[in-house]
Enzyme design. Sequence first.
Site, PDB file in Angstrom:
ATOM      1  N   HIS A  77      15.882 -23.670  -2.016  1.00 23.81           N
ATOM      2  CA  HIS A  77      16.399 -23.086  -0.900  1.00 23.81           C
ATOM      3  C   HIS A  77      17.386 -23.798  -0.058  1.00 23.81           C
ATOM      4  CE1 HIS A  77      12.684 -20.701  -1.907  1.00 23.81           C
ATOM      5  NE2 HIS A  77      13.572 -19.638  -1.892  1.00 23.81           N
TER       6      HIS A  77
ATOM      7  N   SER B  72      14.973 -14.508  -1.647  1.00 27.80           N
ATOM      8  CA  SER B  72      14.352 -15.117  -0.604  1.00 27.80           C
ATOM      9  C   SER B  72      15.733 -15.838   0.111  1.00 27.80           C
ATOM     10  CB  SER B  72      13.534 -16.488  -1.410  1.00 27.80           C
ATOM     11  OG  SER B  72      14.549 -17.003  -2.192  1.00 27.80           O
TER      12      SER B  72
ATOM     13  N   ASP C  48      13.859 -26.984   0.390  1.00 27.43           N
ATOM     14  CA  ASP C  48      12.927 -27.255  -0.494  1.00 27.43           C
ATOM     15  C   ASP C  48      13.593 -27.499  -1.872  1.00 27.43           C
ATOM     16  OD1 ASP C  48      13.502 -24.574  -1.231  1.00 27.43           O
ATOM     17  OD2 ASP C  48      11.355 -23.993  -0.200  1.00 27.43           O
TER      18      ASP C  48
END
Length: 357
Positions: free
Chosen positions: A335, A37, A332
Amino acid sequence: MSTLRRSLLPIILLQLHTLSGGPAAAKVPALIVFGDSTVDTGNNNYISTVIRSDFAPYGRDLRVGAGSGQPTGRFSNGRLAIDFISEAFGLPPLVPAYLDPNADMSSLATGACFASAGAGYDNATSDLFSVLPLWKELDYFKEYAAKLRSFLGDDKAQETLSEALYIVSMGTNDFMENYYAVPSGRAAQYAAASDYAGYLLGVAEAFARALHALGARKLDLNGLPPMGCLPLERRAATGACTEEYNAVARGFNAGLRDLVARLDGGLGGGARVVYGDVYGAVADVLADPAAHGFEDVGAGCCGATGRFEMGYMCNAASPLTCADAGKYAFWDAIHPTEHLHRFIADRKMNTTLYEFL
């Protein structure tokens, strides 16, 4: 050459390249990306998985390309480090996701992302979330290479594939979502995290060698960040970093540095392999936020707490999401914000990747 001049040289080279007009001066014609990610630019939008970010407020601060301010599948409020790196090489400011049906070969010829949020070096990690395992990312790259040859012709495609910069960024999920989260899985097989790290490094080496066999000659293998300082992994009672996880990250990174040194001198064919130091960049921000333009490094911008909200828990209805993500290191609970991504990209360009300019 003086120490000061040596320290300024990467920055001067980068500035001269930026001023010189971009793609015509670039030695890197394309950016090819594999990982999780931290570098997924939207592939998970097109597979059946719960690991997604194709909804608001993800992407709210994205200010380039069509649909500015809209979610793209990037796990951030804006661009990722790879997007800034692409731009620094005179390439487009957004690296397209390979699975995006709107990405044709004219756009993919200068960059393609095969990363999948939730993935790891370990196939078992990717299986936990039904995301693309590393072997599937490689299969898609092989498919891409064949399409590139049809699009550009054999000679031009071969030149692009050999001169492209290949970035590999993964490993955090292997520890945080697999080894430490599934006691009956790899933790039962590998008594020590260092033993599991050795297994992952073996996979990383095999993957790098596979890329080399397919024509890659410029590889950037990213290390792990200080995992114990991610908001989700901090101590619940005190908010302090979990130093056990940071120590594991440092141990893995040391092994990756050794691997990079072996590969850089041993792959042949003019191959260059470099180590992407993410840990140092993030640690510097955490140690002195104000010096780098940050105010909050302990919680994410999204949600009421910033300590556990991510993915579907970070949504348009999340209460108390911060107004200015630029003040935060994390978007978040896991990340980075676009601000931190830019910092990481700048650090990498000025310490390692500038040699490919």
